[in-house]
Motif scaffolding. Structure first.
Motif, PDB file in Angstrom:
ATOM      1  N   MET A 234      10.276  -0.919 -11.012  1.00  0.00           N
ATOM      2  CA  MET A 234       9.361  -2.029 -11.320  1.00  0.00           C
ATOM      3  C   MET A 234       8.629  -1.757 -12.617  1.00  0.00           C
ATOM      4  SD  MET A 234       7.383  -3.244  -7.988  1.00  0.00           S
ATOM      5  CE  MET A 234       8.381  -3.508  -6.585  1.00  0.00           C
ATOM      6  N   THR A 259       0.441  -3.631  -5.934  1.00  0.00           N
ATOM      7  CA  THR A 259       0.342  -4.000  -4.516  1.00  0.00           C
ATOM      8  C   THR A 259       1.037  -2.959  -3.647  1.00  0.00           C
ATOM      9  OG1 THR A 259       0.447  -6.282  -5.227  1.00  0.00           O
ATOM     10  CG2 THR A 259       0.739  -5.882  -2.885  1.00  0.00           C
ATOM     11  N   HIS A 260       2.248  -2.572  -4.063  1.00  0.00           N
ATOM     12  CA  HIS A 260       2.995  -1.603  -3.265  1.00  0.00           C
ATOM     13  C   HIS A 260       2.343  -0.225  -3.308  1.00  0.00           C
ATOM     14  CE1 HIS A 260       6.349  -4.094  -2.025  1.00  0.00           C
ATOM     15  NE2 HIS A 260       6.272  -4.670  -3.203  1.00  0.00           N
TER      16      HIS A 260
ATOM     17  N   PHE B  17      15.808  -2.731  -1.179  1.00  0.00           N
ATOM     18  CA  PHE B  17      14.534  -3.294  -1.634  1.00  0.00           C
ATOM     19  C   PHE B  17      14.785  -4.327  -2.717  1.00  0.00           C
ATOM     20  CE2 PHE B  17      13.465   0.803   0.057  1.00  0.00           C
ATOM     21  CZ  PHE B  17      12.303   0.562   0.762  1.00  0.00           C
ATOM     22  N   GLY B  22       9.923  -5.803  -4.755  1.00  0.00           N
ATOM     23  CA  GLY B  22       9.803  -4.605  -3.932  1.00  0.00           C
ATOM     24  C   GLY B  22       9.826  -4.840  -2.432  1.00  0.00           C
ATOM     25  N   THR B  23      10.071  -6.062  -2.009  1.00  0.00           N
ATOM     26  CA  THR B  23      10.121  -6.344  -0.572  1.00  0.00           C
ATOM     27  C   THR B  23      11.263  -5.581   0.087  1.00  0.00           C
ATOM     28  OG1 THR B  23       9.183  -8.526  -0.885  1.00  0.00           O
ATOM     29  CG2 THR B  23      10.447  -8.206   1.129  1.00  0.00           C
ATOM     30  N   GLN B  24      10.977  -5.024   1.258  1.00  0.00           N
ATOM     31  CA  GLN B  24      11.974  -4.210   1.946  1.00  0.00           C
ATOM     32  C   GLN B  24      12.943  -5.090   2.723  1.00  0.00           C
ATOM     33  OE1 GLN B  24      10.238  -0.925   4.021  1.00  0.00           O
ATOM     34  NE2 GLN B  24      11.995  -0.684   5.362  1.00  0.00           N
ATOM     35  N   ALA B  26      15.678  -3.522   4.316  1.00  0.00           N
ATOM     36  CA  ALA B  26      16.499  -2.615   5.124  1.00  0.00           C
ATOM     37  C   ALA B  26      16.665  -3.056   6.568  1.00  0.00           C
ATOM     38  CB  ALA B  26      15.932  -1.223   5.067  1.00  0.00           C
ATOM     39  N   SER B  27      15.568  -3.423   7.212  1.00  0.00           N
ATOM     40  CA  SER B  27      15.749  -3.828   8.598  1.00  0.00           C
ATOM     41  C   SER B  27      15.555  -5.335   8.735  1.00  0.00           C
ATOM     42  CB  SER B  27      14.784  -3.058   9.505  1.00  0.00           C
ATOM     43  OG  SER B  27      13.487  -3.124   8.984  1.00  0.00           O
ATOM     44  N   GLU B  83       7.411  -6.748   7.324  1.00  0.00           N
ATOM     45  CA  GLU B  83       6.126  -6.075   7.328  1.00  0.00           C
ATOM     46  C   GLU B  83       5.141  -6.930   6.536  1.00  0.00           C
ATOM     47  OE1 GLU B  83       6.214  -1.991   6.130  1.00  0.00           O
ATOM     48  OE2 GLU B  83       4.130  -1.691   6.703  1.00  0.00           O
ATOM     49  N   GLN B  93      -8.809  -9.664  -8.972  1.00  0.00           N
ATOM     50  CA  GLN B  93      -8.027  -8.582  -8.364  1.00  0.00           C
ATOM     51  C   GLN B  93      -6.613  -9.088  -8.154  1.00  0.00           C
ATOM     52  OE1 GLN B  93      -9.526  -6.307  -5.077  1.00  0.00           O
ATOM     53  NE2 GLN B  93      -7.556  -6.514  -4.066  1.00  0.00           N
ATOM     54  N   PRO B  94      -5.677  -8.518  -8.878  1.00  0.00           N
ATOM     55  CA  PRO B  94      -4.322  -9.050  -8.809  1.00  0.00           C
ATOM     56  C   PRO B  94      -3.582  -8.691  -7.523  1.00  0.00           C
ATOM     57  CG  PRO B  94      -4.406  -7.178 -10.269  1.00  0.00           C
ATOM     58  CD  PRO B  94      -5.809  -7.425  -9.829  1.00  0.00           C
ATOM     59  N   ILE B  95      -4.135  -7.763  -6.738  1.00  0.00           N
ATOM     60  CA  ILE B  95      -3.407  -7.347  -5.544  1.00  0.00           C
ATOM     61  C   ILE B  95      -3.620  -8.328  -4.412  1.00  0.00           C
ATOM     62  CG2 ILE B  95      -3.277  -5.569  -3.777  1.00  0.00           C
ATOM     63  CD1 ILE B  95      -3.654  -3.586  -5.965  1.00  0.00           C
ATOM     64  N   LEU B  96      -2.540  -8.932  -3.992  1.00  0.00           N
ATOM     65  CA  LEU B  96      -2.653  -9.910  -2.917  1.00  0.00           C
ATOM     66  C   LEU B  96      -2.008  -9.377  -1.652  1.00  0.00           C
ATOM     67  CD1 LEU B  96      -1.827 -13.270  -4.700  1.00  0.00           C
ATOM     68  CD2 LEU B  96      -4.043 -12.457  -3.922  1.00  0.00           C
ATOM     69  N   LEU B 114      -7.382  -4.644   1.356  1.00  0.00           N
ATOM     70  CA  LEU B 114      -6.119  -4.311   1.990  1.00  0.00           C
ATOM     71  C   LEU B 114      -6.499  -3.605   3.283  1.00  0.00           C
ATOM     72  CD1 LEU B 114      -3.336  -4.979   0.874  1.00  0.00           C
ATOM     73  CD2 LEU B 114      -3.005  -2.557   0.588  1.00  0.00           C
ATOM     74  N   PHE B 130      -5.346   0.524   7.260  1.00  0.00           N
ATOM     75  CA  PHE B 130      -5.186   1.264   6.010  1.00  0.00           C
ATOM     76  C   PHE B 130      -6.421   2.078   5.657  1.00  0.00           C
ATOM     77  CE2 PHE B 130      -1.975  -2.119   4.489  1.00  0.00           C
ATOM     78  CZ  PHE B 130      -0.909  -1.328   4.893  1.00  0.00           C
ATOM     79  N   ASN B 146      -4.202   4.638   9.358  1.00  0.00           N
ATOM     80  CA  ASN B 146      -2.901   5.121   8.885  1.00  0.00           C
ATOM     81  C   ASN B 146      -1.990   5.598  10.009  1.00  0.00           C
ATOM     82  OD1 ASN B 146      -3.649   4.644   6.187  1.00  0.00           O
ATOM     83  ND2 ASN B 146      -4.783   6.562   6.207  1.00  0.00           N
TER      84      ASN B 146
END
Lengths: 312, 173
Positions: A234, A259-260, B17, B22-24, B26-27, B83, B93-96, B114, B130, B146
């Motif tokens: 990324m 974010t990750h 991914f 970056g979304t997972q 795998a499952s 998830e 704050q750019p983290i959503l 978060l 978290f 955690n």
């Protein structure tokens, strides 16, 4: 060679320095010693990248490794990564000039305690298969330059080597029960070994083919490693977007990265990425060493100490 | 081809991914439906309705899982991911988080930016705090940060002071 004899001039021509180092190491080349060049630079080289890469190939063939310590923000990290990766060396980001002594001593002590300097993998893939990427997870996480031989790099005396190879299978021939992703030989030397110094080991990536496979989740260790590599990529994509002047794309990749990172409990790193995003929005460019800080920061997440102590 | 449920990016089959966001994956191919014996689910449903004085609304038909915000009565479907991060967005704050609780007075309820995550696995979903400032409770018990805790239909967890109930669509199971 005495450092004092070197003439300091403007601009950076890495090839000249590299060639001097190469000649010096070559003159006293010996299987009983560590044959390695440590390149210290704070600049971008102009016009001699190709000669440098050619020299790196030659060095690699002779068993001479090249490692690079980049200081400050001006040096070309992608270029030095390639040079290091081609020869089994490593590239490191030295944030502050005052750290250079420690970094150099650290590098020398690392070289002195290696079991073997360069592990090569000479391989072939069938035409249906492509080796899409190779990433060394341990020691010293780094993307590897593709091609045969693939240079895995050095092996510490104590510790392990982990390399993640990503194969793309375009097609599986009908009616086969076994399929080979890659086959080849792994070569390495253990210079000071009493009995035998040169080793060749067959390495096969053969898989059984089932027409009706049971779906299995990938092992956690691989999933975790791929996750961290995805973060590293990324950062790479952000940097590519910036290179094309696509500020929106770059900041989007970096926000995703942040974010990750946050969800992995890497708050400090996430915050630093967010600050960088804000800086880029204001100035339409990376802050002085922002790009490299993020690159080597995300790469460092793959270090074993880090993966063990993870907070999440 | 795999199409990322979050950003629509296309990836080769077998990709773990999303290279874009970056979304997972795998499952992701696994059926995220949770199976709970219906009698037990009914019991929980009735108990919760009694405790909260509200009847639990039906889940949206197209979602297997959803979150019921006990205080406001809103239902947020969980769709497309395996998830989800829960938190609240804040200015500059750019983290959503995947599930943004800011519009539901997340700040007033003491939800961290978060706060927690819900991972959909079989047979339970997993709730992880978290290390949020005001902590997370599961059915009245504070959970350690955690560390994933299994949750099923009808379980109520509290982010800060915000009560949220996990709903599993029984017709889908």
């Amino acid at each position: 060679m005495k450092i004092q004899l070197l003439q300091a001039g403007g601009g950076t021509e890495i090839f000249k320095g590299l060639e001097m180092g190469f000649n010096q190491v070559n003159r006293s080349l010996s299987r009983d010693r560590v044959n390695h060049i440590i390149l210290i630079t704070d600049g971008r080289t102009y016009g001699d990248e190709e000669s440098c890469e050619g020299l790196a190939d030659r060095a690699s063939a002779m068993g001479i490794g090249i490692s690079a310590l980049g200081i400050g923000s001006q040096w070309n990290d992608n270029f030095l990564d390639r040079i290091a990766s081609k020869t089994g060396g490593i590239s490191k980001f030295v944030t502050d000039i005052s750290d250079i002594r420690n970094s150099l001593l650290g590098e020398i002590s690392r070289l002195g305690s290696n079991l073997t300097e360069q592990i090569n993998f000479n391989y072939q893939v069938p035409h249906e298969v492509e080796l899409r990427s190779a990433f060394r997870l341990q020691p010293d996480p780094s993307p590897l330059v593709l091609g045969s031989p693939l240079i895995f790099g050095y092996m510490p005396r104590f510790g392990a080597m982990k390399v993640l190879l990503e194969f793309v299978v375009k097609e599986i021939p009908a009616r086969v029960t076994d399929f080979s992703l890659a086959r080849g030989f792994m070569n390495y030397e253990i210079p000071r070994h009493k009995v035998k110094t040169h080793y060749v080991e067959r390495l096969l990536f053969d898989r059984t083919i089932s027409r009706d496979p049971i779906r299995e989740d990938p092992p956690v260790e691989i999933l975790n490693a791929v996750k961290l590599i995805a973060l590293y990529r990324m950062q790479e994509r952000a940097s590519e977007a910036m290179g094309k002047g696509d500020v929106t794309g770059a900041t989007r990749h970096m926000e995703n990265l942040a974010t990750h990172l946050l969800s992995k409990g890497e708050e400090e790193m996430a915050e630093s990425v967010m600050k960088e995003v804000a800086y880029i929005r204001r100035n339409q460019s990376y802050s002085e060493d922002g790009e490299k800080r993020i690159k080597y920061g995300t790469r460092a997440l793959l270090l074993p100490a880090k993966t063990k102590e993870k907070k999440t | 081809m795999i199409v990322c449920p979050k950003c629509g990016n296309k990836e080769m089959p077998g990709t773990l991914f999303c290279s874009e966001c970056g979304t997972q994956f795998a499952s992701a191919s696994r059926d995220p439906t949770l199976t709970i014996p219906s009698s037990l689910a009914d019991q929980i449903h009735d108990r919760v309705a009694e405790e909260t004085g509200q009847d639990v609304p039906p889940t949206p038909e197209d979602a297997n899982l959803s979150l019921f915000l006990v205080d406001t009565g809103d239902v947020i479907p969980l769709e497309g991911l395996t998830e989800y991060t829960l938190g609240r967005s804040a200015e500059d704050q750019p983290i959503l988080p995947d599930i943004d609780l800011a519009p539901y007075n997340g700040y007033e309820f003491g939800v961290s930016r978060l706060h927690a995550s819900i991972k959909i696995t079989a047979p339970n979903a997993l709730l992880t705090d978290f290390g949020s400032a005001n902590g997370t409770e599961l059915n009245g018990q504070k959970i350690s940060p955690n560390q994933p805790y299994p949750i099923t239909h009808g379980d109520i967890f509290t982010l800060g002071k915000m009560k949220i109930q996990l709903l599993v669509n029984r017709s889908g199971s």
